[in-house]
Design a protein around this motif. Structure first.
Motif, PDB file in Angstrom:
ATOM      1  N   ARG A 148      -0.664  -2.574 -12.405  1.00 25.37           N
ATOM      2  CA  ARG A 148       0.592  -2.634 -12.584  1.00 25.37           C
ATOM      3  C   ARG A 148       1.164  -2.145 -11.313  1.00 25.37           C
ATOM      4  O   ARG A 148       0.497  -0.945 -10.874  1.00 25.37           O
ATOM      5  CB  ARG A 148       1.287  -2.314 -13.779  1.00 25.37           C
ATOM      6  N   GLY A 149       2.335  -1.936 -11.106  1.00 29.37           N
ATOM      7  CA  GLY A 149       3.070  -1.005 -10.330  1.00 29.37           C
ATOM      8  C   GLY A 149       2.379  -0.873  -8.951  1.00 29.37           C
ATOM      9  O   GLY A 149       2.323  -1.874  -8.162  1.00 29.37           O
ATOM     10  N   VAL A 150       2.272   0.272  -8.236  1.00 31.11           N
ATOM     11  CA  VAL A 150       2.048   0.476  -6.839  1.00 31.11           C
ATOM     12  C   VAL A 150       0.798  -0.093  -6.330  1.00 31.11           C
ATOM     13  O   VAL A 150       0.800  -0.546  -5.357  1.00 31.11           O
ATOM     14  CB  VAL A 150       2.359   2.124  -6.389  1.00 31.11           C
ATOM     15  N   VAL A 191       0.504  -2.427  -3.303  1.00 34.32           N
ATOM     16  CA  VAL A 191      -0.415  -2.560  -2.054  1.00 34.32           C
ATOM     17  C   VAL A 191      -1.322  -3.770  -1.855  1.00 34.32           C
ATOM     18  O   VAL A 191      -1.435  -4.054  -0.729  1.00 34.32           O
ATOM     19  CB  VAL A 191      -1.439  -1.370  -2.440  1.00 34.32           C
ATOM     20  N   PHE A 192      -1.795  -4.230  -2.941  1.00 30.33           N
ATOM     21  CA  PHE A 192      -2.685  -5.284  -2.888  1.00 30.33           C
ATOM     22  C   PHE A 192      -1.842  -6.644  -2.277  1.00 30.33           C
ATOM     23  O   PHE A 192      -2.449  -7.239  -1.154  1.00 30.33           O
ATOM     24  CB  PHE A 192      -3.080  -5.881  -4.187  1.00 30.33           C
ATOM     25  N   TYR A 193      -0.553  -6.718  -2.790  1.00 28.23           N
ATOM     26  CA  TYR A 193       0.177  -7.821  -2.068  1.00 28.23           C
ATOM     27  C   TYR A 193       0.404  -7.469  -0.584  1.00 28.23           C
ATOM     28  O   TYR A 193       0.224  -8.287   0.309  1.00 28.23           O
ATOM     29  CB  TYR A 193       1.689  -7.716  -2.886  1.00 28.23           C
ATOM     30  N   LEU A 194       0.852  -6.268  -0.182  1.00 27.74           N
ATOM     31  CA  LEU A 194       0.971  -5.892   1.317  1.00 27.74           C
ATOM     32  C   LEU A 194      -0.295  -6.419   1.910  1.00 27.74           C
ATOM     33  O   LEU A 194      -0.217  -6.732   3.036  1.00 27.74           O
ATOM     34  CB  LEU A 194       1.359  -4.523   1.342  1.00 27.74           C
ATOM     35  N   LEU A 195      -1.331  -5.788   1.541  1.00 24.23           N
ATOM     36  CA  LEU A 195      -2.570  -6.055   2.176  1.00 24.23           C
ATOM     37  C   LEU A 195      -2.969  -7.609   2.300  1.00 24.23           C
ATOM     38  O   LEU A 195      -3.811  -8.142   3.116  1.00 24.23           O
ATOM     39  CB  LEU A 195      -3.874  -5.244   1.589  1.00 24.23           C
ATOM     40  N   ILE A 213       9.841  -9.061   2.049  1.00 26.01           N
ATOM     41  CA  ILE A 213      10.085  -9.318   0.920  1.00 26.01           C
ATOM     42  C   ILE A 213       9.147  -8.894  -0.161  1.00 26.01           C
ATOM     43  O   ILE A 213       9.989  -8.346  -1.190  1.00 26.01           O
ATOM     44  CB  ILE A 213       9.746 -11.002   0.743  1.00 26.01           C
ATOM     45  N   ILE A 214       7.863  -8.447   0.041  1.00 26.57           N
ATOM     46  CA  ILE A 214       7.338  -7.607  -0.950  1.00 26.57           C
ATOM     47  C   ILE A 214       7.750  -6.498  -1.222  1.00 26.57           C
ATOM     48  O   ILE A 214       7.918  -5.903  -2.354  1.00 26.57           O
ATOM     49  CB  ILE A 214       5.901  -7.454  -0.524  1.00 26.57           C
ATOM     50  N   ARG A 215       8.213  -5.758  -0.142  1.00 31.93           N
ATOM     51  CA  ARG A 215       9.044  -4.274  -0.492  1.00 31.93           C
ATOM     52  C   ARG A 215      10.108  -4.350  -1.022  1.00 31.93           C
ATOM     53  O   ARG A 215      10.354  -3.721  -2.039  1.00 31.93           O
ATOM     54  CB  ARG A 215       9.284  -3.625   1.031  1.00 31.93           C
ATOM     55  N   MET A 216      11.061  -5.359  -0.847  1.00 34.84           N
ATOM     56  CA  MET A 216      12.391  -5.554  -1.689  1.00 34.84           C
ATOM     57  C   MET A 216      12.050  -6.015  -2.799  1.00 34.84           C
ATOM     58  O   MET A 216      12.807  -5.619  -3.814  1.00 34.84           O
ATOM     59  CB  MET A 216      13.071  -6.391  -0.816  1.00 34.84           C
TER      60      MET A 216
END
Length: 266
Positions: A180-182, A186-190, A224-227
């Protein structure tokens, strides 16, 4: 001996971070130097100049900005990963291998400047970005394993307890932090540049220009991921250890900036 080893690894991590910043700074600077300035011999008339502007300079500037953002995105990924506390020699070595591939981006970009309308050149560029993106995901997985060994050592026990005692109120902070969470953010951003480089590979066989422009999706996806993930990254309702709270705080700060730290308990 253990304290000396930890201190040595900490110092080594700091030195790796410094070298990594230097690599990105040089790579980002060299990108613009790959754009060739024509000589008076090449440009002998207004017609030749217009042809240079349309056929070379305009596509090159577009490719330059795409490449610059991709390098910047990888630099951001490095900042996030280096905020994860524990590292080992394997991860630091993998980081240097990743930096070696990042150094190829200016060459690949210069290759695109001259031959952007060739399918093979676009495939080469897309494959390079894909390889770098996968290396970052591999580093992320190794970092999670290094920082949350307890989860992996007791994975079967945790799964059994979850299935057999789901309503007993058993808490597994590390498991929750892992899924969960951060860490998920991070995985989505990568994953964003992996996704866009695969699209670019497919489009290279259809339209070289579309193949290059598809990397703009990385910028859109990261935004979008960050938002979308900011609200879901609030783990205030989970019982975390002080070390885990520090981990979450560092990663959230590297993803969202100081605002995330101030709103940690929101």
């Amino acid at each position: 001996i253990l304290m000396v080893k930890k201190e040595f690894l900490s110092n080594l991590k700091d030195r790796h971070a410094a070298v990594t910043d230097g690599v990105f700074a040089i790579a980002m600077t060299i990108l613009v130097l790959e754009i060739a300035v024509p000589t008076m011999v090449d440009i002998s008339s207004g017609v030749a100049l217009n042809k240079y502007l349309i056929n070379y300079l305009a596509p090159s500037i577009l490719i330059y900005f795409v490449s610059f953002y991709l390098v910047y995105n990888f630099w951001e990924n490095t900042i996030i990963l280096f905020n994860i506390k524990k590292m080992n020699y394997l991860i630091l070595t993998l980081n240097m291998i990743t930096m070696a591939t990042v150094c190829l981006i200016p060459f690949a970009t210069g290759f695109l400047f001259k031959f952007y309308n060739y399918t093979n050149v676009n495939i080469f560029f897309s494959l390079l970005i894909l390889i770098i993106s996968l290396l970052y995901i591999l580093m992320f997985i190794l970092l999670i394993r290094e920082n949350f060994k307890g989860y992996f050592e007791k994975k079967d026990e945790i799964k059994t307890a979850m299935y057999n005692s789901f309503d007993d109120g058993i808490e597994f902070p590390n498991l929750k932090l892992y899924i969960r969470g951060v860490t998920l953010t991070v995985f989505y951003l990568l994953l964003a540049p992996v996704f866009t480089s695969l699209i670019s590979l497919v489009l290279a066989f259809v339209s070289p220009l579309a193949s290059i422009l598809s990397f703009v999706l990385t910028l859109i996806l990261v935004f979008i991921i960050r938002m979308k993930r900011f609200g879901k990254d609030n783990l205030g309702d989970i019982d975390l250890t002080d070390e885990e709270k520090e981990f979450v705080g560092n990663i959230k700060q590297s993803i969202y900036g100081e605002y995330a730290v101030n709103c940690y308990s929101c």
